[in-house]
Scaffold this active site. Structure first.
Site, PDB file in Angstrom:
ATOM      1  N   ASN A 116       0.820  -1.216   0.000  1.00 29.19           N
ATOM      2  CA  ASN A 116       0.000   0.000   0.000  1.00 29.19           C
ATOM      3  C   ASN A 116       0.851   1.262   0.000  1.00 29.19           C
ATOM      4  O   ASN A 116       0.651   2.170  -0.803  1.00 29.19           O
ATOM      5  CB  ASN A 116      -0.913   0.021   1.237  1.00 29.19           C
ATOM      6  CG  ASN A 116      -2.130  -0.862   1.097  1.00 29.19           C
ATOM      7  OD1 ASN A 116      -2.461  -1.307   0.005  1.00 29.19           O
ATOM      8  ND2 ASN A 116      -2.796  -1.125   2.215  1.00 29.19           N
TER       9      ASN A 116
ATOM     10  N   ARG B  45       9.752 -13.091  -4.118  1.00 30.23           N
ATOM     11  CA  ARG B  45       8.521 -13.655  -4.684  1.00 30.23           C
ATOM     12  C   ARG B  45       7.778 -12.651  -5.570  1.00 30.23           C
ATOM     13  O   ARG B  45       6.858 -13.026  -6.302  1.00 30.23           O
ATOM     14  CB  ARG B  45       7.589 -14.151  -3.574  1.00 30.23           C
ATOM     15  CG  ARG B  45       7.040 -13.083  -2.664  1.00 30.23           C
ATOM     16  CD  ARG B  45       6.093 -13.664  -1.621  1.00 30.23           C
ATOM     17  NE  ARG B  45       5.573 -12.638  -0.737  1.00 30.23           N
ATOM     18  CZ  ARG B  45       6.174 -12.238   0.379  1.00 30.23           C
ATOM     19  NH1 ARG B  45       7.332 -12.768   0.733  1.00 30.23           N
ATOM     20  NH2 ARG B  45       5.637 -11.300   1.150  1.00 30.23           N
TER      21      ARG B  45
ATOM     22  N   ARG C 234      13.059   4.318  14.777  1.00 30.19           N
ATOM     23  CA  ARG C 234      12.514   5.561  15.312  1.00 30.19           C
ATOM     24  C   ARG C 234      13.056   5.931  16.686  1.00 30.19           C
ATOM     25  O   ARG C 234      13.141   7.106  17.030  1.00 30.19           O
ATOM     26  CB  ARG C 234      10.981   5.463  15.412  1.00 30.19           C
ATOM     27  CG  ARG C 234      10.279   5.407  14.084  1.00 30.19           C
ATOM     28  CD  ARG C 234       8.790   5.152  14.282  1.00 30.19           C
ATOM     29  NE  ARG C 234       8.119   4.889  13.023  1.00 30.19           N
ATOM     30  CZ  ARG C 234       6.966   4.241  12.917  1.00 30.19           C
ATOM     31  NH1 ARG C 234       6.356   3.809  14.014  1.00 30.19           N
ATOM     32  NH2 ARG C 234       6.425   4.035  11.743  1.00 30.19           N
TER      33      ARG C 234
ATOM     34  N   CYS D 151       2.099   6.675  11.660  1.00 32.97           N
ATOM     35  CA  CYS D 151       1.104   7.444  10.904  1.00 32.97           C
ATOM     36  C   CYS D 151       0.260   8.344  11.799  1.00 32.97           C
ATOM     37  O   CYS D 151      -0.002   9.507  11.460  1.00 32.97           O
ATOM     38  CB  CYS D 151       0.212   6.501  10.097  1.00 32.97           C
ATOM     39  SG  CYS D 151      -0.415   5.095  11.019  1.00 32.97           S
TER      40      CYS D 151
ATOM     41  N   GLN E 147      -8.547   5.041  13.777  1.00 37.15           N
ATOM     42  CA  GLN E 147      -7.577   4.720  12.736  1.00 37.15           C
ATOM     43  C   GLN E 147      -8.124   3.717  11.718  1.00 37.15           C
ATOM     44  O   GLN E 147      -8.708   2.689  12.073  1.00 37.15           O
ATOM     45  CB  GLN E 147      -6.285   4.187  13.370  1.00 37.15           C
ATOM     46  CG  GLN E 147      -5.590   5.242  14.216  1.00 37.15           C
ATOM     47  CD  GLN E 147      -4.311   4.770  14.874  1.00 37.15           C
ATOM     48  OE1 GLN E 147      -4.099   5.038  16.054  1.00 37.15           O
ATOM     49  NE2 GLN E 147      -3.455   4.083  14.142  1.00 37.15           N
TER      50      GLN E 147
ATOM     51  N   GLY F  32      -3.953   1.230   7.741  1.00 37.26           N
ATOM     52  CA  GLY F  32      -2.764   1.298   8.586  1.00 37.26           C
ATOM     53  C   GLY F  32      -2.224  -0.064   8.951  1.00 37.26           C
ATOM     54  O   GLY F  32      -1.071  -0.195   9.363  1.00 37.26           O
TER      55      GLY F  32
ATOM     56  N   ARG G 141      -9.139   1.102  16.240  1.00 37.74           N
ATOM     57  CA  ARG G 141      -9.301   0.784  14.815  1.00 37.74           C
ATOM     58  C   ARG G 141     -10.788   0.886  14.477  1.00 37.74           C
ATOM     59  O   ARG G 141     -11.634   0.350  15.198  1.00 37.74           O
ATOM     60  CB  ARG G 141      -8.783  -0.623  14.524  1.00 37.74           C
ATOM     61  CG  ARG G 141      -8.648  -0.936  13.043  1.00 37.74           C
ATOM     62  CD  ARG G 141      -7.475  -0.217  12.427  1.00 37.74           C
ATOM     63  NE  ARG G 141      -6.184  -0.781  12.800  1.00 37.74           N
ATOM     64  CZ  ARG G 141      -5.018  -0.237  12.480  1.00 37.74           C
ATOM     65  NH1 ARG G 141      -4.982   0.904  11.801  1.00 37.74           N
ATOM     66  NH2 ARG G 141      -3.890  -0.794  12.854  1.00 37.74           N
TER      67      ARG G 141
ATOM     68  N   HIS H  56      -6.937   8.527   8.978  1.00 42.70           N
ATOM     69  CA  HIS H  56      -6.961   8.478  10.440  1.00 42.70           C
ATOM     70  C   HIS H  56      -7.558   9.768  10.987  1.00 42.70           C
ATOM     71  O   HIS H  56      -7.262  10.866  10.500  1.00 42.70           O
ATOM     72  CB  HIS H  56      -5.543   8.334  11.001  1.00 42.70           C
ATOM     73  CG  HIS H  56      -4.931   6.982  10.807  1.00 42.70           C
ATOM     74  ND1 HIS H  56      -5.590   5.911  10.239  1.00 42.70           N
ATOM     75  CD2 HIS H  56      -3.678   6.522  11.127  1.00 42.70           C
ATOM     76  CE1 HIS H  56      -4.782   4.868  10.212  1.00 42.70           C
ATOM     77  NE2 HIS H  56      -3.620   5.209  10.732  1.00 42.70           N
TER      78      HIS H  56
END
Length: 357
Positions: A26, A52, A112, A143, A170, A174, A248, A255
């Site tokens: 994505n 693959r 991070r 995100c 969210q 995501g 979610r 979001h």
């Protein structure tokens, strides 16, 4: 004389070689789209994926690229690698790629929290990018964090934020393509009275909300909630206190966040509205009438972080409440990564290897 002028012209228009790792996912596909949309100065874009996916075709503007294999690709001639292949793969390959003098901009959580790896949102802390040369790796934030700090930064500059309480809504994108497929399959199954199967999520996602993103930690928070707290401190200010509840929701892209902010100094809703209207990356849509706000449906496919429902919080001395929405695949991931690359170029921190040679 003419030959020298021609050489100068070639140097001026010479672009970068950019690899997108995870090009079939994505975010990887979004990175390719954004590179083309923003006319990023490239001589070549290379689509890279797992073995693959060798030969799988992806689009870059009006071109079609065939994926190369990450396992044996030589990055020595590549200037910038946009990495979106997951934390485990990034941990293994990013240092190898960086050692070949290719700057890695990583979208996973792998780097991070390393003190010598910059965690960058260009509208917020672009100056911190200077530290990239220590590891040749730059981290992209989570995100949900990216859009939040874009909204917080101009307000923090004005009135100094003490505390943030955020509840997120969210989208399933995501969690990747499989999560989007599962929401679609569950929704269809409900309409045709088929059995509803849950594989990607711990509970049914369709027509439901799930108050868990990532794994649980010892204190009862989830890893997603912990990420927001740690990343806001690293990007914006280590003194800011933040708590989050990450949920979610059955939305494909975008979001949303309900944000309560406590400040050290007074700030009114009108002041905040004016500040955010002028802030980079923000777009205020705030009419106090039905529909006078932004939802994830309108934010999908857009670059801005949208701010709505700005109002004063009467429960604290200097408090505001706002609603914040952004496309998590763009500002939350792909767009931010490309903006980081643009910052490197605009600040002349890197030059194309062909030119340097």
């Amino acid at each position: 004389m003419r030959a020298a002028a021609m050489r100068r012209r070639v140097e001026t228009i010479m672009g970068f070689r950019v690899a997108v790792v995870g090009a079939t996912g994505n975010v990887g596909r979004e990175m390719l789209d954004i590179l083309a949309e923003r006319r990023f100065p490239v001589d070549e874009v290379i689509a890279v994926a797992s073995s693959r996916s060798i030969g799988t075709e992806v689009s870059f503007g009006d071109k079609t690229l065939k994926c190369k294999s990450l396992e044996n690709y030589d990055f020595s001639g590549v200037d910038i690698c946009l990495m979106s292949a997951g934390g485990a793969i990034s941990k293994e390959y990013s240092p190898r790629i960086a050692a070949q003098h290719c700057v890695v901009i990583d979208n996973s959580s792998a780097w991070r929290y390393e003190s010598d790896v910059p965690l960058i949102v260009p509208e917020v802390n672009a100056d911190a990018i200077i530290g990239f040369s220590k590891r040749n790796i730059i981290a992209n934030p989570n995100c949900s964090t990216a859009q939040l700090v874009v909204a917080l930064k101009p307000l923090h500059d004005k009135a100094k934020i003490l505390r943030v309480v955020v509840s997120t809504y969210q989208s399933v994108s995501g969690a990747g393509k499989e999560a989007m497929d599962e929401l679609f399959a569950q929704t269809r199954a409900i309409f045709v009275s088929d059995p509803v199967q849950s594989n990607k999520f711990p509970k049914r996602m369709a027509f439901n909300v799930i108050p868990q993103i990532d794994v649980f930690m010892e204190d009862g928070s989830t890893k997603e909630e912990w990420k927001m707290m740690v990343e806001v401190k690293k990007i914006l200010d280590p003194k800011i206190k933040l708590s989050a509840t990450c949920v979610r929701v059955p939305v494909f892209i975008g979001h949303s966040e309900a944000v309560n902010i406590e400040f050290e100094n007074p700030i009114s809703a009108d002041e905040a509205r004016d500040i955010l209207r002028e802030a980079p990356g923000c777009l205020v849509i705030d009419k106090r009438e039905p529909g006078g706000y932004i939802t994830p449906h309108e934010a999908a496919g857009e670059d801005a972080t949208y701010i709505s429902r700005i109002r004063e919080d009467p429960t604290v001395e200097n408090g505001l409440i706002l609603w914040c929405v952004a496309d998590n695949l763009r500002k939350g991931a792909a767009l931010n990564a490309v903006q980081i690359a643009e910052t490197l170029i605009n600040r002349k921190l890197i030059v194309p290897k062909q030119k340097a040679a």
